[in-house]
Motif scaffolding. Structure first.
Motif, PDB file in Angstrom:
ATOM      1  N   LYS A 146       0.837  -1.205   0.000  1.00 54.79           N
ATOM      2  CA  LYS A 146       0.000   0.000   0.000  1.00 54.79           C
ATOM      3  C   LYS A 146       0.866   1.248   0.000  1.00 54.79           C
ATOM      4  CE  LYS A 146      -0.558   0.132   5.040  1.00 54.79           C
ATOM      5  NZ  LYS A 146      -1.544   0.136   6.140  1.00 54.79           N
ATOM      6  N   ARG A 186       2.751   8.813  -1.968  1.00 50.91           N
ATOM      7  CA  ARG A 186       1.743   9.800  -2.390  1.00 50.91           C
ATOM      8  C   ARG A 186       2.425  11.101  -2.819  1.00 50.91           C
ATOM      9  NH1 ARG A 186      -3.736   9.783  -0.332  1.00 50.91           N
ATOM     10  NH2 ARG A 186      -4.359   7.748   0.477  1.00 50.91           N
ATOM     11  N   ASP A 222      -5.190   4.214  -0.080  1.00 50.04           N
ATOM     12  CA  ASP A 222      -3.822   3.699   0.064  1.00 50.04           C
ATOM     13  C   ASP A 222      -3.523   2.482  -0.800  1.00 50.04           C
ATOM     14  OD1 ASP A 222      -3.165   5.667   1.818  1.00 50.04           O
ATOM     15  OD2 ASP A 222      -3.306   4.421   3.625  1.00 50.04           O
TER      16      ASP A 222
END
Length: 203
Positions: free
Chosen positions: A29, A35, A72
């Motif tokens: 994840k 990100r 995620d």
């Protein structure tokens, strides 16, 4: 003398074993740093295979942060108008798995995301991926199974980000290459078509 490698043992005898840190860097994840990387990446490459094992790799690009992070474990890559071949999407419909590589210009390291894939015609998040007021025509949704950073050695060896090594003029234009492959138009006509097509069909 040619010597092919046909077993894992032969391969490992040549390459060696990866360090423990390299093995453990793979995650199922997204972490905040992943990100952040996606938020700064304007370009990625998507690898797919069809039911017969034939492979395709396609570039996807937009302003930095073009990839939508759903959560995620899920991301979506927008699709814009193009040449309509959609080789990768046809492959995903047969074998819904992809491998991706996300680049940030000037950085040698890259982000790899692999997982299951779905072709999406519309979703609520399409509005967040609009550019110049245009929503994407499709999205490639990826259910993340592996995410990890890849080392910078390939970019360091190639000097890919050093402008002084760039020589785009060493190759013919797109129109000239198409003509060389047998298109029935003049170079001038092909140049005009290519320029107009690029300008009017970006979004």
């Amino acid at each position: 003398m040619r010597r092919d490698v046909s077993t894992v043992e032969e391969l490992r005898a040549i390459v060696g074993e990866p360090a423990e840190l390299v093995v453990k860097k793979v995650s199922p994840k997204l972490a905040p740093i992943h990100r952040d990387w996606l938020a700064h990446s304007p370009l990625c490459f998507v690898a797919t295979t069809d039911a017969g094992g034939n492979i395709d790799v396609s570039p996807k690009g937009d302003p930095p942060g073009f990839v939508h992070v759903i959560d995620d474990t899920t991301i979506a890559i927008p699709e814009r108008p193009g040449n309509k071949r959609v080789d990768g999407y046809l492959n995903v419909l047969q074998r819904p798995r992809v491998g991706t590589l996300f680049l940030v210009p000037g950085r040698g390291d890259t982000l790899r995301i692999n997982g299951g894939a779905t072709v999406v015609a519309d979703a609520d998040y399409f509005d967040t991926m609009a550019v110049a007021g245009k929503r994407p025509i499709l999205a490639l949704e990826i259910a993340i199974e592996e995410v990890f950073f890849h080392c910078a050695k390939a970019f360091l060896r190639s000097d890919a980000w050093k402008p002084e090594t760039w020589r785009p003029e060493a190759l013919p234009s797109v129109a000239q290459m198409v003509k060389a492959m047998g298109a029935g138009l003049s170079a001038a006509q092909l140049e005009q078509f290519t320029e107009e097509n690029m300008r009017t069909q970006l979004y």
